[in-house]
Design a protein around this motif. Structure first.
Motif, PDB file in Angstrom:
ATOM      1  N   VAL A  87       0.875  -1.162   0.000  1.00  8.66           N
ATOM      2  CA  VAL A  87       0.000   0.000   0.000  1.00  8.66           C
ATOM      3  C   VAL A  87       0.912   1.211   0.000  1.00  8.66           C
ATOM      4  O   VAL A  87       1.715   1.382   0.924  1.00  8.66           O
ATOM      5  CB  VAL A  87      -0.932   0.006   1.227  1.00  8.66           C
ATOM      6  N   THR A  88       0.797   2.028  -1.033  1.00 10.46           N
ATOM      7  CA  THR A  88       1.719   3.148  -1.212  1.00 10.46           C
ATOM      8  C   THR A  88       0.968   4.457  -1.155  1.00 10.46           C
ATOM      9  O   THR A  88      -0.015   4.655  -1.883  1.00 10.46           O
ATOM     10  CB  THR A  88       2.447   3.027  -2.558  1.00 10.46           C
ATOM     11  N   GLN A  89       1.428   5.342  -0.284  1.00  7.11           N
ATOM     12  CA  GLN A  89       0.867   6.694  -0.210  1.00  7.11           C
ATOM     13  C   GLN A  89       1.831   7.633  -0.926  1.00  7.11           C
ATOM     14  O   GLN A  89       3.052   7.504  -0.785  1.00  7.11           O
ATOM     15  CB  GLN A  89       0.650   7.088   1.246  1.00  7.11           C
ATOM     16  N   SER A  90       1.278   8.578  -1.660  1.00  6.44           N
ATOM     17  CA  SER A  90       2.081   9.350  -2.611  1.00  6.44           C
ATOM     18  C   SER A  90       3.123  10.227  -1.943  1.00  6.44           C
ATOM     19  O   SER A  90       4.167  10.494  -2.523  1.00  6.44           O
ATOM     20  CB  SER A  90       1.169  10.206  -3.481  1.00  6.44           C
ATOM     21  N   SER A  91       2.868  10.698  -0.723  1.00  6.21           N
ATOM     22  CA  SER A  91       3.816  11.586  -0.048  1.00  6.21           C
ATOM     23  C   SER A  91       4.037  11.138   1.388  1.00  6.21           C
ATOM     24  O   SER A  91       3.111  10.660   2.037  1.00  6.21           O
ATOM     25  CB  SER A  91       3.297  13.028  -0.025  1.00  6.21           C
ATOM     26  N   ARG A  92       5.261  11.278   1.863  1.00  2.00           N
ATOM     27  CA  ARG A  92       5.522  11.006   3.286  1.00  2.00           C
ATOM     28  C   ARG A  92       5.238  12.244   4.127  1.00  2.00           C
ATOM     29  O   ARG A  92       4.732  12.139   5.236  1.00  2.00           O
ATOM     30  CB  ARG A  92       6.982  10.594   3.491  1.00  2.00           C
ATOM     31  N   TYR A  93       5.593  13.412   3.587  1.00  2.00           N
ATOM     32  CA  TYR A  93       5.417  14.669   4.304  1.00  2.00           C
ATOM     33  C   TYR A  93       4.835  15.707   3.342  1.00  2.00           C
ATOM     34  O   TYR A  93       5.242  15.782   2.188  1.00  2.00           O
ATOM     35  CB  TYR A  93       6.747  15.183   4.858  1.00  2.00           C
ATOM     36  N   LEU A  94       3.888  16.468   3.875  1.00  2.00           N
ATOM     37  CA  LEU A  94       3.279  17.552   3.093  1.00  2.00           C
ATOM     38  C   LEU A  94       3.084  18.757   3.997  1.00  2.00           C
ATOM     39  O   LEU A  94       2.673  18.597   5.155  1.00  2.00           O
ATOM     40  CB  LEU A  94       1.905  17.134   2.567  1.00  2.00           C
ATOM     41  N   VAL A  95       3.333  19.946   3.440  1.00  2.00           N
ATOM     42  CA  VAL A  95       3.006  21.180   4.151  1.00  2.00           C
ATOM     43  C   VAL A  95       2.115  22.004   3.236  1.00  2.00           C
ATOM     44  O   VAL A  95       2.485  22.274   2.087  1.00  2.00           O
ATOM     45  CB  VAL A  95       4.270  21.980   4.532  1.00  2.00           C
ATOM     46  N   LYS A  96       0.954  22.360   3.724  1.00  2.00           N
ATOM     47  CA  LYS A  96      -0.020  23.108   2.918  1.00  2.00           C
ATOM     48  C   LYS A  96      -0.509  24.326   3.702  1.00  2.00           C
ATOM     49  O   LYS A  96      -0.445  24.359   4.937  1.00  2.00           O
ATOM     50  CB  LYS A  96      -1.216  22.205   2.564  1.00  2.00           C
ATOM     51  N   ARG A  97      -1.039  25.282   2.958  1.00  2.35           N
ATOM     52  CA  ARG A  97      -1.549  26.489   3.587  1.00  2.35           C
ATOM     53  C   ARG A  97      -3.043  26.349   3.884  1.00  2.35           C
ATOM     54  O   ARG A  97      -3.772  25.639   3.155  1.00  2.35           O
ATOM     55  CB  ARG A  97      -1.316  27.693   2.694  1.00  2.35           C
ATOM     56  N   THR A  98      -3.490  27.034   4.890  1.00  4.17           N
ATOM     57  CA  THR A  98      -4.915  27.080   5.224  1.00  4.17           C
ATOM     58  C   THR A  98      -5.716  27.518   4.009  1.00  4.17           C
ATOM     59  O   THR A  98      -5.345  28.471   3.319  1.00  4.17           O
ATOM     60  CB  THR A  98      -5.152  28.067   6.381  1.00  4.17           C
ATOM     61  N   GLY A  99      -6.796  26.772   3.738  1.00  4.34           N
ATOM     62  CA  GLY A  99      -7.664  27.110   2.614  1.00  4.34           C
ATOM     63  C   GLY A  99      -7.328  26.390   1.325  1.00  4.34           C
ATOM     64  O   GLY A  99      -8.139  26.382   0.392  1.00  4.34           O
ATOM     65  N   VAL A 141      -6.346  19.939  -0.856  1.00  5.78           N
ATOM     66  CA  VAL A 141      -5.253  18.980  -0.713  1.00  5.78           C
ATOM     67  C   VAL A 141      -5.722  17.597  -1.149  1.00  5.78           C
ATOM     68  O   VAL A 141      -6.821  17.156  -0.795  1.00  5.78           O
ATOM     69  CB  VAL A 141      -4.778  18.904   0.765  1.00  5.78           C
ATOM     70  N   PHE A 142      -4.880  16.936  -1.919  1.00  9.04           N
ATOM     71  CA  PHE A 142      -5.167  15.572  -2.371  1.00  9.04           C
ATOM     72  C   PHE A 142      -4.130  14.624  -1.774  1.00  9.04           C
ATOM     73  O   PHE A 142      -2.928  14.826  -1.954  1.00  9.04           O
ATOM     74  CB  PHE A 142      -5.094  15.491  -3.906  1.00  9.04           C
ATOM     75  N   LEU A 143      -4.604  13.595  -1.099  1.00 12.74           N
ATOM     76  CA  LEU A 143      -3.732  12.526  -0.624  1.00 12.74           C
ATOM     77  C   LEU A 143      -4.082  11.273  -1.409  1.00 12.74           C
ATOM     78  O   LEU A 143      -5.235  10.857  -1.444  1.00 12.74           O
ATOM     79  CB  LEU A 143      -3.924  12.285   0.878  1.00 12.74           C
ATOM     80  N   GLU A 144      -3.055  10.686  -2.033  1.00  8.22           N
ATOM     81  CA  GLU A 144      -3.287   9.543  -2.915  1.00  8.22           C
ATOM     82  C   GLU A 144      -2.790   8.249  -2.286  1.00  8.22           C
ATOM     83  O   GLU A 144      -1.768   8.227  -1.600  1.00  8.22           O
ATOM     84  CB  GLU A 144      -2.563   9.757  -4.245  1.00  8.22           C
ATOM     85  N   GLU A 177     -12.051   6.019  -8.316  1.00  4.96           N
ATOM     86  CA  GLU A 177     -12.376   5.816  -9.726  1.00  4.96           C
ATOM     87  C   GLU A 177     -11.837   4.497 -10.263  1.00  4.96           C
ATOM     88  O   GLU A 177     -12.374   3.941 -11.227  1.00  4.96           O
ATOM     89  CB  GLU A 177     -11.828   6.976 -10.569  1.00  4.96           C
ATOM     90  N   LYS A 178     -10.773   4.002  -9.639  1.00  5.75           N
ATOM     91  CA  LYS A 178     -10.195   2.711 -10.024  1.00  5.75           C
ATOM     92  C   LYS A 178     -10.019   1.863  -8.771  1.00  5.75           C
ATOM     93  O   LYS A 178      -9.854   2.388  -7.656  1.00  5.75           O
ATOM     94  CB  LYS A 178      -8.837   2.904 -10.707  1.00  5.75           C
ATOM     95  N   LYS A 179     -10.049   0.571  -8.928  1.00  5.67           N
ATOM     96  CA  LYS A 179     -10.016  -0.332  -7.783  1.00  5.67           C
ATOM     97  C   LYS A 179      -8.765  -0.143  -6.940  1.00  5.67           C
ATOM     98  O   LYS A 179      -8.811  -0.240  -5.706  1.00  5.67           O
ATOM     99  CB  LYS A 179     -10.094  -1.781  -8.279  1.00  5.67           C
ATOM    100  N   GLU A 180      -7.632   0.128  -7.587  1.00  5.34           N
ATOM    101  CA  GLU A 180      -6.382   0.171  -6.849  1.00  5.34           C
ATOM    102  C   GLU A 180      -6.091   1.519  -6.190  1.00  5.34           C
ATOM    103  O   GLU A 180      -5.145   1.625  -5.430  1.00  5.34           O
ATOM    104  CB  GLU A 180      -5.220  -0.193  -7.787  1.00  5.34           C
ATOM    105  N   ARG A 181      -6.909   2.526  -6.468  1.00  5.28           N
ATOM    106  CA  ARG A 181      -6.575   3.879  -6.021  1.00  5.28           C
ATOM    107  C   ARG A 181      -7.701   4.500  -5.214  1.00  5.28           C
ATOM    108  O   ARG A 181      -8.862   4.459  -5.613  1.00  5.28           O
ATOM    109  CB  ARG A 181      -6.276   4.748  -7.251  1.00  5.28           C
ATOM    110  N   PHE A 182      -7.325   5.077  -4.080  1.00  6.49           N
ATOM    111  CA  PHE A 182      -8.311   5.711  -3.196  1.00  6.49           C
ATOM    112  C   PHE A 182      -7.736   7.034  -2.746  1.00  6.49           C
ATOM    113  O   PHE A 182      -6.672   7.078  -2.126  1.00  6.49           O
ATOM    114  CB  PHE A 182      -8.582   4.790  -1.994  1.00  6.49           C
ATOM    115  N   SER A 183      -8.415   8.121  -3.099  1.00  2.62           N
ATOM    116  CA  SER A 183      -7.901   9.457  -2.813  1.00  2.62           C
ATOM    117  C   SER A 183      -8.694  10.113  -1.698  1.00  2.62           C
ATOM    118  O   SER A 183      -9.932  10.008  -1.657  1.00  2.62           O
ATOM    119  CB  SER A 183      -7.989  10.331  -4.071  1.00  2.62           C
TER     120      SER A 183
END
Lengths: 114, 114
Positions: free
Chosen positions: B4-16, B19-22, B69-75
């Motif tokens: 099971v692979t998540q696209s990012s280990r660390y993310l920094v985002k601004r308020t508002g 954000v997409f986590l794959e 949208e695809k069986k292997e991917r959940f966002s």
């Protein structure tokens, strides 16, 4: 309302001794229980499980005991090793919107010192 | 081995920000889950999916949406990130009906919203 409870946030044990991690649950419909181990900055990894039709399951140094009447399970690690230091989560399989999902406790941080 | 692979280990985002986590799994699992882990609160279920284009709310869905949208991917989607969504996000997958079997987790995404 918390359905899976781990009342000890942390536990310290010396290397070679037994570690006992406890878990209580309130939902009598839970029928399968699991323990996961988690290191910092990593995902949880499955450790051991037990079905409600059993009262004990053993895998190497790890044994899980289930007392269904008391709604209590425990994880025994013998002998404990420094590499066992991690957060341990108790989880139960139950129903959510008609589908089975995992419900987790808050975790117990185990520290095994040399 | 299940992966099971998540696209990012660390993310920094601004308020508002949106954000997409794959999350991608390679074992043809029917079920996929998104949890968040916070100190003292354990793992809490945000959303889960039992089939393509199917989604169900977990215990804490507010402020989140999901796409499968695809069986292997959940966002997991944070429509407008807020500071209280700073957390460790964990994706998991399992075979259908999650009975007497475990869920496999990705390595986690540590999201910080500033």
């Amino acid at each position: 309302d918390q359905q899976v409870k781990q009342n000890s946030p942390s536990l310290s044990v010396q290397e070679g001794r037994i570690s006992i991690l406890n878990c209580d649950y309130t939902n009598s419909m839970f029928d399968y229980f699991l323990w996961y181990k988690k290191y910092p900055a990593e995902g949880p990894t499955f450790l051991i499980s037990i079905s409600s039709i059993k009262d004990k399951n053993e895998d190497g140094r790890f044994t899980v005991f289930l007392n269904k009447s008391a709604k209590h399970l425990s994880l025994h690690i013998v002998p404990s090793q420094p590499g066992d230091s991690a957060v341990y989560f108790c989880a139960a399989i139950g129903m959510n919107s008609g589908y089975s999902t995992l419900t987790f406790g808050k975790g117990t941080m185990l520290l095994v010192s040399p | 081995d299940v992966k099971v692979t998540q696209s990012s280990r660390y993310l920094v985002k601004r308020t508002g920000e949106k954000v997409f986590l794959e999350c991608v799994q390679d074992m043809d699992h029917e079920n996929m889950f998104w949890y968040r882990q916070d100190p003292g609160l354990g793992l809490r279920l945000i959303y889960f999916s039992y089939d393509v284009k199917m989604k169900e709310k977990g215990d804490i869905p507010e402020g989140y949406s999901v796409s499968r949208e695809k069986k292997e991917r959940f966002s997991l989607i944070l429509e407008s990130a807020s500071t209280n969504q700073t957390s460790m996000y964990l994706c998991a997958s399992s075979f259908s009906e999650l009975m007497n079997t475990e869920a496999f987790f990705g390595q986690g995404t540590r999201l910080t919203v500033v």
